[in-house]
Design an enzyme around this catalytic site. Structure first.
Site, PDB file in Angstrom:
ATOM      1  CG  LEU A  11       2.825 -38.255  -4.778  1.00  0.00           C
ATOM      2  CD1 LEU A  11       1.999 -38.656  -3.546  1.00  0.00           C
ATOM      3  CD2 LEU A  11       1.956 -37.442  -5.727  1.00  0.00           C
ATOM      4  CB  ILE A  12       5.909 -37.652  -9.941  1.00  0.00           C
ATOM      5  CG1 ILE A  12       7.246 -37.362  -9.255  1.00  0.00           C
ATOM      6  CG2 ILE A  12       5.829 -36.959 -11.307  1.00  0.00           C
ATOM      7  CD1 ILE A  12       8.433 -38.075  -9.906  1.00  0.00           C
ATOM      8  N   GLY A  14       0.956 -38.366 -13.061  1.00  0.00           N
ATOM      9  CA  GLY A  14       1.066 -38.574 -14.518  1.00  0.00           C
ATOM     10  C   GLY A  14       2.360 -39.245 -14.942  1.00  0.00           C
ATOM     11  CB  CYS A  15       4.564 -41.641 -13.257  1.00  0.00           C
ATOM     12  SG  CYS A  15       5.107 -40.416 -12.058  1.00  0.00           S
ATOM     13  CB  SER A  17       3.585 -41.560 -21.207  1.00  0.00           C
ATOM     14  OG  SER A  17       2.654 -40.500 -21.157  1.00  0.00           O
ATOM     15  N   GLY A  18       5.934 -39.826 -20.906  1.00  0.00           N
ATOM     16  CA  GLY A  18       6.471 -38.483 -21.095  1.00  0.00           C
ATOM     17  C   GLY A  18       7.257 -37.924 -19.919  1.00  0.00           C
ATOM     18  N   GLY A  20       6.393 -37.054 -16.837  1.00  0.00           N
ATOM     19  CA  GLY A  20       6.199 -37.668 -15.515  1.00  0.00           C
ATOM     20  C   GLY A  20       7.054 -38.911 -15.349  1.00  0.00           C
ATOM     21  CB  SER A 138       2.763 -24.948 -20.654  1.00  0.00           C
ATOM     22  OG  SER A 138       3.047 -24.760 -22.034  1.00  0.00           O
ATOM     23  CE1 TYR A 151      -1.853 -27.973 -21.862  1.00  0.00           C
ATOM     24  CE2 TYR A 151      -0.744 -26.375 -23.277  1.00  0.00           C
ATOM     25  CZ  TYR A 151      -0.692 -27.383 -22.326  1.00  0.00           C
ATOM     26  OH  TYR A 151       0.535 -27.789 -21.834  1.00  0.00           O
TER      27      TYR A 151
END
Ligand code: NAP
Length: 290
Positions: A11-12, A14-15, A17-18, A20, A138, A151
């Site tokens: 399960l992912i 934020g799919c 874009s980018g 994800g 990150s 951030y």
């Protein structure tokens, strides 16, 4: 006797874009069941056409949507083997330029949102006595990126949270991994980023105007979403207890430097990433006049 291994399910978040999206595609091509979640699945035209992909609405800021997505995933695929907490974005700009609401939203997405999804999935992992939690942090979770203090703080929180969780989850055979990309060429630097100077403080304009063009060059010069997806897939399948996976030459070099250099050497090095206009003014902070 069949030697076919049952399909595993990821399960992912934020799919849309980018990273994800690339990760969803990578796992699907590798033969996994994929629960591809995003805030607005109605707009999706690619992932919804693929075999073994369940497209579900999930806004990490909304507990009901998290619970509903998990329920749908379990009804459809029966279990989840790997959770990839990827959804996130960057609040950019001087700290004083951000409103309380902007700061809250940054943490509610990158930190509390990630925790919300983890809390929903962990009882399922515990019930199975198995599971893998991969948190996309990150390199900015372990080193400073000028003009991204909030951030930075959110990703620092993800790092500490993930590292600490490993202890209490190990008895349940649940592993935790952290993926730490450097700059990646995605919508992160464009439409996803929040750069609004909501408070209207103008004192930082000179710094920001000089520095944003530098920030904007890092995305196109960085890794690709596919690079990160391949690393997330490796983290999911290498069977190791490795905690951290840096992605990109920038992340690998800078995080190695962070390990071995004292702050008095490392922080000036980050200063070199500043625009010349800013660096020339701030150089005195880093180097004592001889
Ligand atoms: N790009 C980089 O340089 C870089 C470097 C290190 C780490 N990262 C991390 O990588 C992750 C993915 O970013 P990306 O580079 O792939 O950027 P991206 O293309 O902008 O993707 C961000 C994703 O997060 C989703 N998202 C934002 N808020 C959400 C919410 N409340 N609920 C659910 N989804 C939400 C976005 O959905 P919408 O389409 O609905 O906005 C989008 O799908 C982030 O956690 C980011 O911090 C990125």
């Amino acid at each position: 006797m069949s030697t076919l291994k049952p399909r595993q399910t990821v399960l992912i978040t934020g799919c849309s874009s980018g990273i994800g999206r690339a990760t969803a595609l990578h796992f699907q091509r590798a033969g996994w069941n994929v629960v591809a979640t995003m805030r607005t699945p109605k707009q999706e035209t690619e992932l919804n056409r693929l075999n073994n992909v369940l497209l579900v609405a999930l806004d990490v800021q909304d507990q009901a949507s998290v619970d509903n997505a998990l329920q749908q995933a379990l009804i459809h695929f029966g279990q989840i083997d790997v959770l990839v907490n990827n959804a996130g974005y960057a609040l950019m700009g001087a700290f004083e330029n951000a409103s309380e609401e902007q700061i809250q939203r940054q943490f509610d997405t990158n930190v509390f949102g990630l925790m919300r999804v983890a809390r929903a999935v962990l009882p399922h992992f515990r019930g199975r006595n198995a599971g893998l939690l991969i948190n996309v942090a990150s390199m900015a979770g372990r080193l400073p990126i000028p003009l991204m203090s909030v951030y930075n703080a959110s990703k620092w929180a993800v790092q500490g949270f993930s590292e600490c969780l490993t202890y209490e989850l190990a008895p349940f055979n649940i592993r935790v991994k952290i993926v730490e990309p450097g700059a990646v060429n995605t919508a992160f630097f464009g439409r996803s980023g929040d750069r609004q100077n909501a408070t209207g403080v103008a004192a930082y304009n000179e710094f920001a105007n000089a520095q944003f063009p530098v920030i904007d060059k890092t995305g196109p010069g960085g890794s690709t979403s596919d690079d990160v997806a391949a690393t997330i897939y490796r983290a999911a399948t290498d069977g190791s207890v490795t905690l951290r996976y840096a992605v990109g030459v920038d992340a690998k070099a800078l995080l190695s430097a962070r390990k071995i250099l004292p702050d008095r050497m490392f922080l000036p090095m980050i200063g070199w990433s500043l625009s010349p206009a800013v660096f020339n003014r701030l150089g005195r902070l880093f180097y004592k006049p001889s």
